[in-house]
Structure formats: C-alpha cells, structure tokens
Write a protein that holds these residues in place. Sequence first.
Motif, PDB file in Angstrom:
ATOM      1  N   HIS A   1     -24.653  12.341  -9.502  1.00  0.00           N
ATOM      2  CA  HIS A   1     -25.957  12.295  -8.829  1.00  0.00           C
ATOM      3  C   HIS A   1     -26.045  13.430  -7.806  1.00  0.00           C
ATOM      4  O   HIS A   1     -25.046  13.799  -7.186  1.00  0.00           O
ATOM      5  N   VAL A   2     -27.254  13.933  -7.643  1.00  0.00           N
ATOM      6  CA  VAL A   2     -27.501  14.980  -6.637  1.00  0.00           C
ATOM      7  C   VAL A   2     -27.010  14.532  -5.253  1.00  0.00           C
ATOM      8  O   VAL A   2     -26.550  15.351  -4.453  1.00  0.00           O
ATOM      9  N   ALA A   3     -27.076  13.236  -4.990  1.00  0.00           N
ATOM     10  CA  ALA A   3     -26.658  12.707  -3.675  1.00  0.00           C
ATOM     11  C   ALA A   3     -25.225  13.092  -3.330  1.00  0.00           C
ATOM     12  O   ALA A   3     -24.931  13.429  -2.172  1.00  0.00           O
ATOM     13  N   GLU A   4     -24.347  13.045  -4.325  1.00  0.00           N
ATOM     14  CA  GLU A   4     -22.959  13.449  -4.086  1.00  0.00           C
ATOM     15  C   GLU A   4     -22.792  14.964  -4.265  1.00  0.00           C
ATOM     16  O   GLU A   4     -22.158  15.643  -3.452  1.00  0.00           O
ATOM     17  N   PHE A   5     -23.373  15.495  -5.344  1.00  0.00           N
ATOM     18  CA  PHE A   5     -23.227  16.917  -5.688  1.00  0.00           C
ATOM     19  C   PHE A   5     -23.602  17.801  -4.500  1.00  0.00           C
ATOM     20  O   PHE A   5     -22.843  18.683  -4.092  1.00  0.00           O
TER      21      PHE A   5
ATOM     22  N   LEU B   1     -21.169  19.989  -1.962  1.00  0.00           N
ATOM     23  CA  LEU B   1     -21.333  21.448  -1.891  1.00  0.00           C
ATOM     24  C   LEU B   1     -21.593  21.917  -0.465  1.00  0.00           C
ATOM     25  O   LEU B   1     -21.106  22.965  -0.052  1.00  0.00           O
ATOM     26  N   ALA B   2     -22.386  21.127   0.265  1.00  0.00           N
ATOM     27  CA  ALA B   2     -22.742  21.516   1.646  1.00  0.00           C
ATOM     28  C   ALA B   2     -21.519  21.495   2.563  1.00  0.00           C
ATOM     29  O   ALA B   2     -21.543  22.117   3.631  1.00  0.00           O
ATOM     30  N   ARG B   3     -20.461  20.752   2.185  1.00  0.00           N
ATOM     31  CA  ARG B   3     -19.216  20.796   2.978  1.00  0.00           C
ATOM     32  C   ARG B   3     -18.466  22.110   2.755  1.00  0.00           C
ATOM     33  O   ARG B   3     -17.627  22.495   3.561  1.00  0.00           O
ATOM     34  N   TYR B   4     -18.717  22.782   1.605  1.00  0.00           N
ATOM     35  CA  TYR B   4     -18.014  24.023   1.294  1.00  0.00           C
ATOM     36  C   TYR B   4     -18.827  25.269   1.647  1.00  0.00           C
ATOM     37  O   TYR B   4     -18.263  26.324   1.906  1.00  0.00           O
ATOM     38  N   CYS B   5     -20.144  25.135   1.552  1.00  0.00           N
ATOM     39  CA  CYS B   5     -21.011  26.326   1.523  1.00  0.00           C
ATOM     40  C   CYS B   5     -22.001  26.320   2.684  1.00  0.00           C
ATOM     41  O   CYS B   5     -22.518  25.271   3.074  1.00  0.00           O
TER      42      CYS B   5
ATOM     43  N   PRO C   1     -39.589  17.458  -8.036  1.00  0.00           N
ATOM     44  CA  PRO C   1     -38.631  16.384  -7.733  1.00  0.00           C
ATOM     45  C   PRO C   1     -37.174  16.825  -7.605  1.00  0.00           C
ATOM     46  O   PRO C   1     -36.448  16.308  -6.752  1.00  0.00           O
ATOM     47  N   VAL C   2     -36.739  17.777  -8.405  1.00  0.00           N
ATOM     48  CA  VAL C   2     -35.317  18.171  -8.345  1.00  0.00           C
ATOM     49  C   VAL C   2     -35.056  18.975  -7.066  1.00  0.00           C
ATOM     50  O   VAL C   2     -34.098  18.718  -6.330  1.00  0.00           O
ATOM     51  N   LEU C   3     -35.937  19.921  -6.790  1.00  0.00           N
ATOM     52  CA  LEU C   3     -35.805  20.710  -5.556  1.00  0.00           C
ATOM     53  C   LEU C   3     -35.808  19.795  -4.331  1.00  0.00           C
ATOM     54  O   LEU C   3     -34.978  19.942  -3.415  1.00  0.00           O
ATOM     55  N   ASN C   4     -36.710  18.847  -4.310  1.00  0.00           N
ATOM     56  CA  ASN C   4     -36.812  17.965  -3.140  1.00  0.00           C
ATOM     57  C   ASN C   4     -35.618  17.027  -3.021  1.00  0.00           C
ATOM     58  O   ASN C   4     -35.232  16.656  -1.906  1.00  0.00           O
ATOM     59  N   ALA C   5     -35.021  16.664  -4.155  1.00  0.00           N
ATOM     60  CA  ALA C   5     -33.792  15.856  -4.080  1.00  0.00           C
ATOM     61  C   ALA C   5     -32.673  16.668  -3.441  1.00  0.00           C
ATOM     62  O   ALA C   5     -31.905  16.154  -2.614  1.00  0.00           O
ATOM     63  N   PHE C   6     -32.576  17.958  -3.785  1.00  0.00           N
ATOM     64  CA  PHE C   6     -31.581  18.825  -3.147  1.00  0.00           C
ATOM     65  C   PHE C   6     -31.842  18.894  -1.638  1.00  0.00           C
ATOM     66  O   PHE C   6     -30.928  18.765  -0.823  1.00  0.00           O
ATOM     67  N   ALA C   7     -33.102  19.106  -1.291  1.00  0.00           N
ATOM     68  CA  ALA C   7     -33.448  19.240   0.142  1.00  0.00           C
ATOM     69  C   ALA C   7     -33.183  17.929   0.883  1.00  0.00           C
ATOM     70  O   ALA C   7     -32.755  17.934   2.045  1.00  0.00           O
TER      71      ALA C   7
END
Length: 339
Positions: A93-97, A101-105, A126-132
């Motif tokens: 899920h984007v929630a974990e992905f 990633l934000a811990r590394y980058c 929807p996908v962009l906003n899930a990332f945000a």
Amino acid sequence: MRNFLTTADCSRDELTRLIESALRFKNGSEKAKALAGKSVALVFFNPSLRTRASMQVGIYELGGNPVVLEPGGSSWTLEHRDGVVMDGDKTEHVAEFVRVLARYCAAIGMRTFAALKNWEEERTDPVLNAFAKYSTAPIINLESAMHHPCQALADMMTIREKLGAAPKRVVLTWAWHPKPLPMAVPNSFALAAAQMGHEVVIAHPRGYELDDELMKTVREQSAGAGGSVEVTNDIDKAFDGAHVIYAKSWGARQFYGRAEREIEERAQYRVRWIVDEAKMARTVSQKGQAIFMHCLPVRRNVIVTDGVIDSPASAVIDEAENRLHVHKAIMTKVLSAEY
Ligand code: CP
C-alpha cells in the motif's frame, strides 16, 4: 514542507523566481548543490525519457543520488485506495511505500498517468494525492492524471527565453492523434500561461473542452495576472497573430473510458487538426513567425509536419533541455527552508 503538485500551488512571483533560478542554472551562474548528501526518489508508474533522464541528471548535478523505482517492475505493485481488502494483485500500500521512502529520501518525485477509464475518479488525481497524504517528504509531481507542472514551468521558461518576459499571444492547439491521450499537459500549460498573464487561446474541436473546474481556475488566474483566455473551435483563426503555437492532443471527456468510440469520433479531424506550414504562415507578423512548441514525445506528420518541427521556428529541443534546469530549480526550492 510544501509539495509541488500543480503550478497553482505557487504564486506568479514564485513561478517567476523559479524560472529565473532555472535560467541561472542554465547559464551556469547558479551553482548551489542543494542535494549534497541527499537522495531523491523517482517513482515511475509510466514510461518517460525527458522527465526521468532530466531528473536523474539534475539530482546528480545538485550533488544528490536518484533512487528510481517502477511499481510493478523494480518495486512491488502498489494499492493507493484506503480501506481496500488487498486480496487482488497489489502487494504493497502507498501508506507504507511512501512513508518508508520518506525515511530514506529528501523528496519524492512521482509520475502516474490517467488510466483513461473513469473521468470523475481520475480528475481528482487519486494516486498523486495518496502520495501527498502519506509522505513526510515533499512530493514533486512528474505528471499525474491532471497536471504536469514541471513541463509547464519549462514551457514558460522557454517562452520567456525565446520571446522575452512580456505577455504573448499563446495558442494551445489540439491536434489529431490515433488514440485519446491524457489532459495533464494541456491543463498545466493553460494554467501556467494564465498565471504568467499571457493572452491564452485554446483551440480544439467541439467536444474536446478541458475540465470545467480547471478552466474556472485558468480564467481566475488569468484575470488576476491581467491576461485573457479565449476558447475557439476555429484552428485557422487561432493561429492568426500568434507568438507561440503549442500543440497537444487529448481525449474527449464525453467518450472517456470508451477509446474505440472516441477514435471513431476524432477520425474526422485528422486532416484539419495538424500543425503544418500553411497554419504557421498565418502567425507571421512584423515580429516574425511564432515559435512551435510540444512537450514531446511527438508523432511526426500526425501532430506536426516535418517541415514545422525541423524549421527554425521549432523550440522543442530547447524546451526539452529546459526540463533539466527547471527540475534543478524546483528541487532546490522545495528543499529550501523558505518554500
Ligand atoms: N514531456 C515529457 O514529460 O516527456 P517524457 O514523457 O519523455 O518524460
């Protein structure tokens, strides 16, 4: 922390400063290495030449390290919807992905095209906003269903570089293409041109109107910047007196998700809706001929004739180069304390 999801996230002054920063990166006077010791993730759900290569090169030139991931290819397939029972083909899920990633980058760039299946859903990005939603690092939109802001900023930089900073008559023209394409590029071009105060002309056949809410924002931004917006179905008249011809094909909302029906509908426009020498000749004025722009990739002799894209009027290669300089300016800004 601020994301860079659409140029509407920025004021006209901020866009101008980003363009000026990109121009300094281009002429070599800006040498800041904002990414020294940092990594930036680049998540590509779709193919890319310019965006991927210029981001990778830009990150390197800023002293950083690009981490390129392709969900479903070099990384796990991704689910973005909340509350879904993940018993299908999606592994992560984007929630974990995104949070991992934000811990590394230091930042995450992502590309996710419209699927061209469900307009009401896809127009909400929807996908962009899930990332945000889940990221604790800034998200840079490298083309979503609705927006391609980095492209639009490079386009505005190219217009300024070629024609100066004063407002111009900027024509966004639909062109025939064998299949329906997403609207992100025309949306973002129209929006950014309006924000910069240009005289924006949007030419398309009836039935190919851009999103109503997007157009409302385009008109509001234009009014605020002292520009104008005209929509026409007459491609010849649109070219008259133009300083910039920006070609792009996109799909009709009325046939969204019904590609075969849309292909039948657009067939009638094949001969007429192409940028050719005769139309470009209509742009000639005392100030010379308009420049020709396209975000690339482009289908030659479908969207634009060889005679136009290979002419001195063509700005497409400079426009593509400017993606690099704009990406460096955006990443530098997004990671600065002031943004
Ligand atoms: N214009 C653009 O975004 O090109 P790519 O799809 O090759 O990245």
